[in-house]
Design an enzyme around this catalytic site. Structure first.
Site, mmCIF file in Angstrom:
data_model
loop_
_atom_site.group_PDB
_atom_site.id
_atom_site.type_symbol
_atom_site.label_atom_id
_atom_site.label_comp_id
_atom_site.label_asym_id
_atom_site.label_seq_id
_atom_site.Cartn_x
_atom_site.Cartn_y
_atom_site.Cartn_z
ATOM 1 N N GLU A 30 0.863 -1.187 0.000
ATOM 2 C CA GLU A 30 0.000 0.000 0.000
ATOM 3 C C GLU A 30 0.896 1.233 0.000
ATOM 4 O O GLU A 30 1.863 1.304 0.770
ATOM 5 C CB GLU A 30 -0.901 0.013 1.232
ATOM 6 N N GLU A 50 -2.646 11.396 3.086
ATOM 7 C CA GLU A 50 -3.724 11.242 4.057
ATOM 8 C C GLU A 50 -3.713 12.455 4.976
ATOM 9 O O GLU A 50 -2.657 12.991 5.311
ATOM 10 C CB GLU A 50 -3.547 9.986 4.902
#
Length: 415
Positions: free
Chosen positions: A163, A168
């Protein structure tokens, strides 16, 4: 960290450690401005009419209110109330405090709706620059993300798939974004990453978020400023799994172990506004590894008759060590022999389209990715695999593209 539904639940203490660990992990190398990227290979500029849906040939939706491994509170829909064009060249992903269809979540009746868009069925790629220009939402418990997962997640699971979190943000940190990688032995609270902060709030203006991803190196940027780079040396002996195609995800979550939950200060709706998403070839287009490509029956990918003319067939043939079987994997996504590129005839995306040699032109018909786990060579424009016609291993068997099936005539090794 936003998780696929098959992942383990992230413990709240582990989520808190992500931010702490990120602050403690130094950036490898010296920060610098982003270099000019290579050719554009995929993009969405979101130029649709106000209220219109996203292009389904580029984006699909995850649907549901499972919590997504993080105790998120929203129900993801494919409604234009949650993801639609604004008519001004932007996609707007909207989180709402509503439940118009009695949606059920893992905690009971859902309180919120939002959207999560992904390219797993439409576009995957290994290596290049992945970039989005976004204006972030704000508020306690709000969690926007732009990230990627390995396209083998269905077979190997998370975190073995890998990932890459390009960006974020959690609402309680309005001036900070995070970039992180997750893999086997460094996932969840042990993800490896770093934060980047600005003087104002990311919700006040548009900003660009990007990674340059190349073999054994990922570099993160905000507004063209490098703030972090990661290599296998950062993994403490754990496996680097960023060597195969990934797909992109954009979502706007509400609540979760890491961001916490909306409170009385959180207002709705909240919006993640996306000006564009673009994928470029690597900033340098120079040659990568070169050698033979071996397929079914131990035969080699071969330029017929060693002829460098445009349109020459690419076929299987007994391996012989000649230049007609020496293929260079360039960082612009091309695969080259005899000074020409491996090319899908007429840029077709249809099953059975023949593969040939042709002048290199930077188009999608000449972009290829190699997955070391599956052995597949994929043309992302068509989302199809390099295939030996009819499953034959006979000398002279033409190569084509075909829906990826995992069959032996679609498995290749590089040497």
């Amino acid at each position: 960290m936003v998780r696929p539904p098959s992942s383990r639940t992230l413990l709240s203490i582990g989520a808190a450690l992500v931010a702490v660990l990120a602050l403690l992990v130094p950036m490898s190398g010296t920060a610098s401005a982003a270099p000019a990227p290579g050719p554009l290979v995929w993009s969405d500029e979101f130029n649709g009419a106000s209220g219109s849906a996203v292009d389904q040939s580029k984006w699909r939706f995850d649907i549901g209110g499972s919590g997504w491994g993080n105790n998120e509170q929203q129900y993801y829909t494919n409604s234009t109330r949650n993801a639609a064009m604004d008519g001004a060249g932007n996609l707007v992903i909207t989180a709402r405090r509503e439940n118009p269809s009695n949606y059920q979540c893992h905690y009971g009746t859902c309180q919120y709706t939002s959207a999560r868009l992904l390219t797993s069925a439409t576009f995957t790629r290994a290596y290049g620059r992945f970039e989005a220009r976004m204006k972030l939402p704000r508020g306690q418990g709000i969690w926007p993300a732009f990230w990627m997962l390995g396209n083998d997640i269905g077979s190997v699971g998370w975190p073995n798939s890998g990932e890459i979190d390009i960006m974020e943000n959690i609402g309680r940190e309005p001036s900070t974004v995070h970039g992180t990688i997750h893999g086997p032995g460094y996932s969840g609270g042990g993800g490896i990453g770093a934060p980047y902060s600005i003087s104002g709030a990311f919700a006040d203006a548009f900003h660009t978020f990007a990674v340059d991803w190349s073999p054994n190196l990922i570099i993160w940027y905000v507004d063209g400023n490098e703030y972090q780079r990661r290599t296998p040396a950062d993994l403490g002996g754990n496996r680097w799994v960023f060597d195969h195609p990934f797909f992109m995800i954009m979502n706007l979550a509400v609540g979760g172990y890491w961001p916490g939950y909306p409170d009385g200060s959180t207002t709705f709706p909240q919006t993640l506004t996306v000006d564009y998403v673009r994928v470029y070839a690597s900033p340098t287009g120079g040659p990568g590894p070169s050698g033979q490509i071996t397929g079914i029956g131990g035969k080699c990918v071969d330029v017929a008759g060693a002829n460098p003319a445009n349109g020459t067939a690419v076929q299987l043939w007994d391996c012989n060590g000649t230049t007609a079987q020496s293929w260079a994997w360039n960082s612009d996504g091309s695969v080259r022999a005899l000074g020409k590129c491996l090319d899908v005839t007429a840029a077709s995306t249809a099953n059975g389209a023949k593969v040939q040699l042709y002048d290199c032109n930077g188009t999608g018909a000449q972009k290829w990715t190699y997955n070391t786990g599956t052995g597949q060579i994929v043309n992302p424009q068509a989302n199809k695999c390099l295939d030996a016609t009819g499953g034959s291993s006979a000398n002279g068997t033409r190569l084509q593209i075909w829906d990826c099936s995992g069959a032996a005539n679609q498995k290749w090794t590089r040497s």
